[in-house]
Design a protein around this motif. Structure first.
Motif, PDB file in Angstrom:
ATOM      1  N   ASP A 128       0.833  -1.209   0.000  1.00  0.00           N
ATOM      2  CA  ASP A 128       0.000   0.000   0.000  1.00  0.00           C
ATOM      3  C   ASP A 128       0.866   1.257   0.000  1.00  0.00           C
ATOM      4  O   ASP A 128       0.627   2.195  -0.756  1.00  0.00           O
ATOM      5  CB  ASP A 128      -0.941   0.019   1.210  1.00  0.00           C
ATOM      6  N   GLU A 129       1.882   1.271   0.856  1.00  0.00           N
ATOM      7  CA  GLU A 129       2.792   2.422   0.910  1.00  0.00           C
ATOM      8  C   GLU A 129       3.535   2.580  -0.408  1.00  0.00           C
ATOM      9  O   GLU A 129       3.693   3.692  -0.920  1.00  0.00           O
ATOM     10  CB  GLU A 129       3.782   2.273   2.071  1.00  0.00           C
ATOM     11  N   ALA A 130       3.985   1.480  -0.987  1.00  0.00           N
ATOM     12  CA  ALA A 130       4.692   1.527  -2.269  1.00  0.00           C
ATOM     13  C   ALA A 130       3.787   2.106  -3.359  1.00  0.00           C
ATOM     14  O   ALA A 130       4.229   2.936  -4.172  1.00  0.00           O
ATOM     15  CB  ALA A 130       5.180   0.136  -2.661  1.00  0.00           C
ATOM     16  N   ALA A 131       2.525   1.699  -3.389  1.00  0.00           N
ATOM     17  CA  ALA A 131       1.588   2.214  -4.387  1.00  0.00           C
ATOM     18  C   ALA A 131       1.401   3.724  -4.230  1.00  0.00           C
ATOM     19  O   ALA A 131       1.355   4.462  -5.226  1.00  0.00           O
ATOM     20  CB  ALA A 131       0.247   1.493  -4.280  1.00  0.00           C
ATOM     21  N   ARG A 132       1.309   4.191  -2.980  1.00  0.00           N
ATOM     22  CA  ARG A 132       1.176   5.639  -2.742  1.00  0.00           C
ATOM     23  C   ARG A 132       2.423   6.385  -3.195  1.00  0.00           C
ATOM     24  O   ARG A 132       2.338   7.459  -3.803  1.00  0.00           O
ATOM     25  CB  ARG A 132       0.885   5.908  -1.270  1.00  0.00           C
ATOM     26  N   LEU A 133       3.604   5.837  -2.914  1.00  0.00           N
ATOM     27  CA  LEU A 133       4.852   6.477  -3.343  1.00  0.00           C
ATOM     28  C   LEU A 133       4.945   6.564  -4.871  1.00  0.00           C
ATOM     29  O   LEU A 133       5.335   7.590  -5.424  1.00  0.00           O
ATOM     30  CB  LEU A 133       6.059   5.719  -2.795  1.00  0.00           C
ATOM     31  N   ILE A 134       4.576   5.490  -5.538  1.00  0.00           N
ATOM     32  CA  ILE A 134       4.633   5.473  -6.997  1.00  0.00           C
ATOM     33  C   ILE A 134       3.628   6.466  -7.582  1.00  0.00           C
ATOM     34  O   ILE A 134       3.947   7.204  -8.517  1.00  0.00           O
ATOM     35  CB  ILE A 134       4.379   4.046  -7.524  1.00  0.00           C
ATOM     36  N   GLU A 135       2.430   6.505  -7.019  1.00  0.00           N
ATOM     37  CA  GLU A 135       1.416   7.448  -7.492  1.00  0.00           C
ATOM     38  C   GLU A 135       1.891   8.877  -7.319  1.00  0.00           C
ATOM     39  O   GLU A 135       1.747   9.721  -8.215  1.00  0.00           O
ATOM     40  CB  GLU A 135       0.105   7.229  -6.746  1.00  0.00           C
ATOM     41  N   ALA A 136       2.499   9.189  -6.164  1.00  0.00           N
ATOM     42  CA  ALA A 136       3.005  10.539  -5.914  1.00  0.00           C
ATOM     43  C   ALA A 136       4.138  10.888  -6.878  1.00  0.00           C
ATOM     44  O   ALA A 136       4.177  11.999  -7.426  1.00  0.00           O
ATOM     45  CB  ALA A 136       3.497  10.660  -4.466  1.00  0.00           C
ATOM     46  N   ALA A 137       5.038   9.948  -7.102  1.00  0.00           N
ATOM     47  CA  ALA A 137       6.157  10.203  -8.028  1.00  0.00           C
ATOM     48  C   ALA A 137       5.654  10.415  -9.450  1.00  0.00           C
ATOM     49  O   ALA A 137       6.125  11.293 -10.165  1.00  0.00           O
ATOM     50  CB  ALA A 137       7.144   9.033  -7.986  1.00  0.00           C
ATOM     51  N   ASP A 138       4.695   9.599  -9.862  1.00  0.00           N
ATOM     52  CA  ASP A 138       4.167   9.708 -11.217  1.00  0.00           C
ATOM     53  C   ASP A 138       3.378  11.008 -11.426  1.00  0.00           C
ATOM     54  O   ASP A 138       3.340  11.536 -12.531  1.00  0.00           O
ATOM     55  CB  ASP A 138       3.279   8.513 -11.570  1.00  0.00           C
TER      56      ASP A 138
END
Length: 141
Positions: A128-138
């Motif tokens: 879940d945290e990884a998905a949030r980080l990727i979404e923020a970076a993208d």
């Protein structure tokens, strides 16, 4: 076994390795498929519902990791069931890794350098945290 896209899986591995306490179990990288596979305890598939991932029940046909063949973490390699014919590996020694369980994949974190399995609740939080980080970076592109 939990399969996730490689980008999210690599982020999750970093999150799990930096976190105190619970560790990460063995992880496979599936070449060409852009997928990472986390080893989780038997029975995880019944309750797994993380979007973007798949948890496969192996019905006993999956990867078997024998804790007696792994270093026990205190550096002496002692087997809790007593001495065996062959001495188990000791941390810090070069040991032969088990072959990946399928053609076209390789160990990212091999057995013996990781816990026996990743706790599903801990993996869920890391994904879940990884998905949030990727979404923020993208979203910054």
């Amino acid at each position: 076994m939990v399969s996730v896209p490689a980008r999210q899986g690599l982020e999750a591995v970093d999150i799990l390795r930096r976190a105190p306490g619970d560790g990460v179990g063995p992880v496979l990288h599936v070449e060409g498929g852009g997928t990472l596979v986390f080893v989780v305890p038997a029975g995880t598939a019944a309750g797994w519902d993380v979007p973007g991932s798949t948890c496969t029940e192996t019905d006993g046909r999956g990867l078997r990791l024998d804790p007696r063949a792994m270093p026990d973490g205190d550096g002496d390699g002692a087997d809790p069931d007593g001495p065996q014919e062959e001495a188990p590996a000791v941390k810090g020694q070069d040991v032969a890794l088990p072959a990946p369980p399928a053609e076209g994949c390789d160990w990212l974190l091999p057995p013996g350098e990781a816990d026996l399995a990743t706790d599903p609740a801990v993996l869920r939080r890391a994904l879940d945290e990884a998905a949030r980080l990727i979404e923020a970076a993208d979203s910054c592109r």
